[in-house]
Structures are given as C-alpha cells and as structure tokens.
Scaffold this motif. Structure first.
Motif, PDB file in Angstrom:
ATOM      1  N   THR A  80       5.496  10.218  17.453  1.00  0.00           N
ATOM      2  CA  THR A  80       6.937  10.018  17.221  1.00  0.00           C
ATOM      3  C   THR A  80       7.201   9.606  15.781  1.00  0.00           C
ATOM      4  OG1 THR A  80       7.322   9.396  19.525  1.00  0.00           O
ATOM      5  CG2 THR A  80       8.967   8.695  17.915  1.00  0.00           C
ATOM      6  N   ASP A  81       6.398   8.679  15.274  1.00  0.00           N
ATOM      7  CA  ASP A  81       6.562   8.241  13.880  1.00  0.00           C
ATOM      8  C   ASP A  81       6.331   9.386  12.908  1.00  0.00           C
ATOM      9  OD1 ASP A  81       7.170   5.694  14.729  1.00  0.00           O
ATOM     10  OD2 ASP A  81       5.162   4.888  14.357  1.00  0.00           O
ATOM     11  N   LEU A  82       5.338  10.211  13.181  1.00  0.00           N
ATOM     12  CA  LEU A  82       5.074  11.367  12.316  1.00  0.00           C
ATOM     13  C   LEU A  82       6.251  12.339  12.341  1.00  0.00           C
ATOM     14  CD1 LEU A  82       1.340  11.860  13.305  1.00  0.00           C
ATOM     15  CD2 LEU A  82       2.123  11.453  10.967  1.00  0.00           C
ATOM     16  N   LYS A  83       6.785  12.577  13.521  1.00  0.00           N
ATOM     17  CA  LYS A  83       7.941  13.479  13.638  1.00  0.00           C
ATOM     18  C   LYS A  83       9.154  12.935  12.893  1.00  0.00           C
ATOM     19  CE  LYS A  83       6.835  15.762  18.032  1.00  0.00           C
ATOM     20  NZ  LYS A  83       7.248  15.939  19.461  1.00  0.00           N
ATOM     21  N   ASN A  84       9.208  11.625  12.772  1.00  0.00           N
ATOM     22  CA  ASN A  84      10.314  10.985  12.050  1.00  0.00           C
ATOM     23  C   ASN A  84      10.069  10.901  10.551  1.00  0.00           C
ATOM     24  OD1 ASN A  84      11.869  10.608  14.358  1.00  0.00           O
ATOM     25  ND2 ASN A  84      10.982   8.593  14.795  1.00  0.00           N
ATOM     26  N   GLY A  85       8.982  11.535  10.089  1.00  0.00           N
ATOM     27  CA  GLY A  85       8.757  11.645   8.651  1.00  0.00           C
ATOM     28  C   GLY A  85       7.805  10.637   8.039  1.00  0.00           C
ATOM     29  N   GLN A  86       7.215   9.765   8.858  1.00  0.00           N
ATOM     30  CA  GLN A  86       6.280   8.806   8.293  1.00  0.00           C
ATOM     31  C   GLN A  86       4.920   9.457   8.048  1.00  0.00           C
ATOM     32  OE1 GLN A  86       6.372   4.597   9.561  1.00  0.00           O
ATOM     33  NE2 GLN A  86       7.668   5.272  11.266  1.00  0.00           N
ATOM     34  N   ASN A  87       4.286   9.069   6.948  1.00  0.00           N
ATOM     35  CA  ASN A  87       2.913   9.488   6.665  1.00  0.00           C
ATOM     36  C   ASN A  87       1.972   8.394   7.163  1.00  0.00           C
ATOM     37  OD1 ASN A  87       3.651  11.906   5.321  1.00  0.00           O
ATOM     38  ND2 ASN A  87       4.129  10.727   3.480  1.00  0.00           N
ATOM     39  N   ILE A  88       0.964   8.796   7.915  1.00  0.00           N
ATOM     40  CA  ILE A  88       0.085   7.832   8.588  1.00  0.00           C
ATOM     41  C   ILE A  88      -1.371   8.199   8.336  1.00  0.00           C
ATOM     42  CG2 ILE A  88      -0.579   6.860  10.833  1.00  0.00           C
ATOM     43  CD1 ILE A  88       2.277   7.652  11.789  1.00  0.00           C
ATOM     44  N   ALA A  89      -2.198   7.203   8.131  1.00  0.00           N
ATOM     45  CA  ALA A  89      -3.643   7.418   7.989  1.00  0.00           C
ATOM     46  C   ALA A  89      -4.362   6.767   9.153  1.00  0.00           C
ATOM     47  CB  ALA A  89      -4.156   6.843   6.682  1.00  0.00           C
ATOM     48  N   ILE A  90      -5.441   7.375   9.584  1.00  0.00           N
ATOM     49  CA  ILE A  90      -6.319   6.750  10.574  1.00  0.00           C
ATOM     50  C   ILE A  90      -7.691   6.564   9.953  1.00  0.00           C
ATOM     51  CG2 ILE A  90      -6.763   9.017  11.633  1.00  0.00           C
ATOM     52  CD1 ILE A  90      -7.428   7.508  14.250  1.00  0.00           C
ATOM     53  N   ILE A  91      -8.232   5.356  10.111  1.00  0.00           N
ATOM     54  CA  ILE A  91      -9.594   5.054   9.665  1.00  0.00           C
ATOM     55  C   ILE A  91     -10.334   4.434  10.843  1.00  0.00           C
ATOM     56  CG2 ILE A  91      -8.924   4.710   7.254  1.00  0.00           C
ATOM     57  CD1 ILE A  91      -9.037   1.698   7.702  1.00  0.00           C
ATOM     58  N   THR A  92     -11.648   4.375  10.753  1.00  0.00           N
ATOM     59  CA  THR A  92     -12.452   3.671  11.745  1.00  0.00           C
ATOM     60  C   THR A  92     -13.268   2.601  11.026  1.00  0.00           C
ATOM     61  OG1 THR A  92     -14.188   5.352  11.590  1.00  0.00           O
ATOM     62  CG2 THR A  92     -12.549   5.639  13.316  1.00  0.00           C
ATOM     63  N   ASP A  93     -14.053   1.850  11.784  1.00  0.00           N
ATOM     64  CA  ASP A  93     -14.840   0.783  11.159  1.00  0.00           C
ATOM     65  C   ASP A  93     -15.799   1.330  10.115  1.00  0.00           C
ATOM     66  OD1 ASP A  93     -13.526  -1.028  12.730  1.00  0.00           O
ATOM     67  OD2 ASP A  93     -15.158  -1.298  14.160  1.00  0.00           O
ATOM     68  N   ALA A  94     -16.304   2.541  10.350  1.00  0.00           N
ATOM     69  CA  ALA A  94     -17.223   3.174   9.396  1.00  0.00           C
ATOM     70  C   ALA A  94     -17.313   4.657   9.706  1.00  0.00           C
ATOM     71  CB  ALA A  94     -18.606   2.535   9.469  1.00  0.00           C
ATOM     72  N   GLY A  95     -17.323   5.477   8.667  1.00  0.00           N
ATOM     73  CA  GLY A  95     -17.498   6.904   8.862  1.00  0.00           C
ATOM     74  C   GLY A  95     -16.193   7.661   9.008  1.00  0.00           C
ATOM     75  N   THR A  96     -16.289   8.869   9.541  1.00  0.00           N
ATOM     76  CA  THR A  96     -15.149   9.766   9.649  1.00  0.00           C
ATOM     77  C   THR A  96     -14.491   9.668  11.020  1.00  0.00           C
ATOM     78  OG1 THR A  96     -16.153  11.325   8.085  1.00  0.00           O
ATOM     79  CG2 THR A  96     -14.415  12.190   9.512  1.00  0.00           C
ATOM     80  N   PRO A  97     -13.194   9.407  11.081  1.00  0.00           N
ATOM     81  CA  PRO A  97     -12.504   9.320  12.378  1.00  0.00           C
ATOM     82  C   PRO A  97     -12.696  10.594  13.194  1.00  0.00           C
ATOM     83  CG  PRO A  97     -11.076   8.583  10.590  1.00  0.00           C
ATOM     84  CD  PRO A  97     -12.295   9.186   9.943  1.00  0.00           C
ATOM     85  N   GLY A  98     -12.902  10.416  14.491  1.00  0.00           N
ATOM     86  CA  GLY A  98     -13.063  11.553  15.378  1.00  0.00           C
ATOM     87  C   GLY A  98     -14.500  11.963  15.611  1.00  0.00           C
ATOM     88  N   ILE A  99     -15.417  11.484  14.778  1.00  0.00           N
ATOM     89  CA  ILE A  99     -16.838  11.794  14.942  1.00  0.00           C
ATOM     90  C   ILE A  99     -17.499  10.599  15.624  1.00  0.00           C
ATOM     91  CG2 ILE A  99     -18.991  12.452  13.806  1.00  0.00           C
ATOM     92  CD1 ILE A  99     -16.769  14.542  13.576  1.00  0.00           C
ATOM     93  N   SER A 100     -17.614  10.672  16.956  1.00  0.00           N
ATOM     94  CA  SER A 100     -18.110   9.556  17.776  1.00  0.00           C
ATOM     95  C   SER A 100     -17.305   8.281  17.551  1.00  0.00           C
ATOM     96  CB  SER A 100     -19.607   9.300  17.508  1.00  0.00           C
ATOM     97  OG  SER A 100     -20.370  10.380  17.983  1.00  0.00           O
ATOM     98  N   ASP A 101     -16.055   8.433  17.171  1.00  0.00           N
ATOM     99  CA  ASP A 101     -15.124   7.330  16.961  1.00  0.00           C
ATOM    100  C   ASP A 101     -13.733   7.810  17.366  1.00  0.00           C
ATOM    101  OD1 ASP A 101     -16.539   5.069  16.000  1.00  0.00           O
ATOM    102  OD2 ASP A 101     -16.749   5.974  14.028  1.00  0.00           O
ATOM    103  N   PRO A 102     -12.778   6.892  17.558  1.00  0.00           N
ATOM    104  CA  PRO A 102     -11.419   7.324  17.896  1.00  0.00           C
ATOM    105  C   PRO A 102     -10.865   8.303  16.865  1.00  0.00           C
ATOM    106  CG  PRO A 102     -11.648   4.962  18.175  1.00  0.00           C
ATOM    107  CD  PRO A 102     -12.913   5.431  17.506  1.00  0.00           C
ATOM    108  N   GLY A 103     -10.054   9.239  17.330  1.00  0.00           N
ATOM    109  CA  GLY A 103      -9.443  10.208  16.425  1.00  0.00           C
ATOM    110  C   GLY A 103      -9.182  11.552  17.074  1.00  0.00           C
ATOM    111  N   TYR A 104     -10.048  11.927  18.026  1.00  0.00           N
ATOM    112  CA  TYR A 104      -9.902  13.247  18.644  1.00  0.00           C
ATOM    113  C   TYR A 104      -8.578  13.389  19.392  1.00  0.00           C
ATOM    114  CZ  TYR A 104     -10.100  16.817  22.232  1.00  0.00           C
ATOM    115  OH  TYR A 104      -9.778  17.853  23.055  1.00  0.00           O
ATOM    116  N   LEU A 105      -8.210  12.407  20.194  1.00  0.00           N
ATOM    117  CA  LEU A 105      -6.969  12.501  20.959  1.00  0.00           C
ATOM    118  C   LEU A 105      -5.761  12.639  20.042  1.00  0.00           C
ATOM    119  CD1 LEU A 105      -7.352   9.928  23.874  1.00  0.00           C
ATOM    120  CD2 LEU A 105      -7.439  12.411  23.989  1.00  0.00           C
TER     121      LEU A 105
END
Length: 224
Positions: free
Chosen positions: A70-95
């Motif tokens: 919803t925030d993205l659709k409203n024009g906000q730019n958002i970043a996702i990071i994890t504790d270490a490494g690339t998000p989505g690779i055995s870490d949250p991010g895929y969904l």
C-alpha cells in the motif's frame, strides 16, 4: 506513481563490504524494512543513515507485506535489508518480491554481499553450474531432500548452523557416499574466516575436532 522497492544487501561480516550505492539508497528511501531493528540500527549508525526502521521478519512478513505494498502504491520508496547478506536468499524478502511483482511495483535488487558466492569460488569445486539448496529441512522431509540432492550432478551449496553441522556432514556421507568432496567455509568476511576442503570423511574429522562458530556454507560434489 508507485514508489520503488529496493532489495539492499548488507555485509555478512566486514562492514567495508557495504557498497557506496547501498548506503546512498538507504539514505534516500522513505523507510527501511529490517529483520532486527537493533542489529540494523548499528549498521545505520555506522554509515550515518537516519531513516525510520520497521520490523519485517519471518514471523510478521505475511501481515506486514500488505501495508508495504500500500505504501509503495502511494508513492513511497522503501528498502528491505536483512541482518546480513541479500534479502530473499534464505532470509525474508521472497513474499514481498512476489507481492511486488503481482502488483506491478518497480523493484530493484542491488548487487552485493552474499555468503554463497565467496564460498563457492574458493571451494575449488566445479562452479560453472551449481544448485543452491539453502538450509535443509529441520525434520520433516530432510531425508527425502538429501536423497534428491544425492542424485544431483551439479555442485550443491548448503547453509548450515554450527550446532547442526556434525549431523549434516554425517548425513551427507550416508546419502552421498564416502567419495564426496566437500568444502566448508565459515565466518565469511570476518576476522576468523576459514575454509576447509577435502573428502567427506576428512570434513567430519575436522568438524568434530573443534567447536565451529558462525554461519557455515557447505559446497558439496559427489560427481568428480
């Protein structure tokens, strides 16, 4: 116009592995999603980044994803990071990536730190083709997965935790055979980074001879 969702890799060890681009993106977005606000707070303080942090982890990602979209659709730019490494690779991010794709959100993943590629490169095992299997199932389906992987001719990349490593190596021996070649890398990009290469029996002996610490990457090949 919708905003942009950035997947930003963070260092798996040495903070100097953070890219200039990653720092700039985190300084420019409206807010940052992270696994642990305390861990990410240390990173942001080091690079003098003062953007709001919002928790996004394995236990709340289903609920949080809708609000982020919803925030993205409203024009906000958002970043996702994890504790270490690339998000989505055995870490949250895929969904979040799946939801972003389903809603035609612009998404950009920055190149950067990940544990699997350094471990694969220094393993000395064939890397022209490889299969990244991540973490093995904890209990249900574990043996089935090992049987499937044992039939694979490509080099296999696995993640493992220190308290499970001895069991996993013994299971690799059981399902892959005693001629299996293995490379074990741990503490990648940290002070005590270490890689041990050899047969599965040699790696079992090595692992049992000392207490291994830190996240572990196993590179496995039983076809050479």
């Amino acid at each position: 116009m919708s905003g942009i969702l950035y997947f930003v890799p963070t260092p798996v060890g040495n903070l100097e592995d953070m890219t200039f681009r990653a720092v700039n993106v985190l300084k420019e977005v409206d807010y940052i999603l992270c696994e642990d606000t305390r861990t990410s707070g240390v990173l942001l303080k080091h690079f003098e980044i003062s953007k709001p942090l919002k928790s996004y982890h394995l236990h709340n990602e289903h609920q949080a994803t809708e609000k982020v979209i919803t925030d993205l659709k409203n024009g906000q730019n958002i970043a996702i990071i994890t504790d270490a490494g690339t998000p989505g690779i055995s870490d949250p991010g895929y969904l979040l990536a799946k939801a972003g794709a389903g809603n035609n959100i612009d998404m950009i993943c920055l190149p950067g730190a990940t544990a699997l590629i350094p471990a694969l490169v220094v393993s000395g095992l064939p890397n022209n083709e490889f299969l990244f299997a991540g973490f093995l199932p904890q209990k249900k389906g574990r043996q089935t997965k090992l049987k499937q992987l044992a039939e694979e001719k490509k080099t296999i990349v696995l993640y493992e935790s220190p308290h499970k490593i001895n069991t996993t190596l013994e299971q690799i021996k059981e399902f892959f055979g005693e001629e299996t070649k293995v490379s074990l890398s741990r503490e990648i990009s940290k002070k005590f980074e270490e890689t041990k290469r050899g047969t599965i029996n040699e790696l079992i002996e090595f692992s049992k001879s000392k207490t291994l610490k830190g996240e572990i990457v196993l590179i496995v090949n039983n076809s050479i």
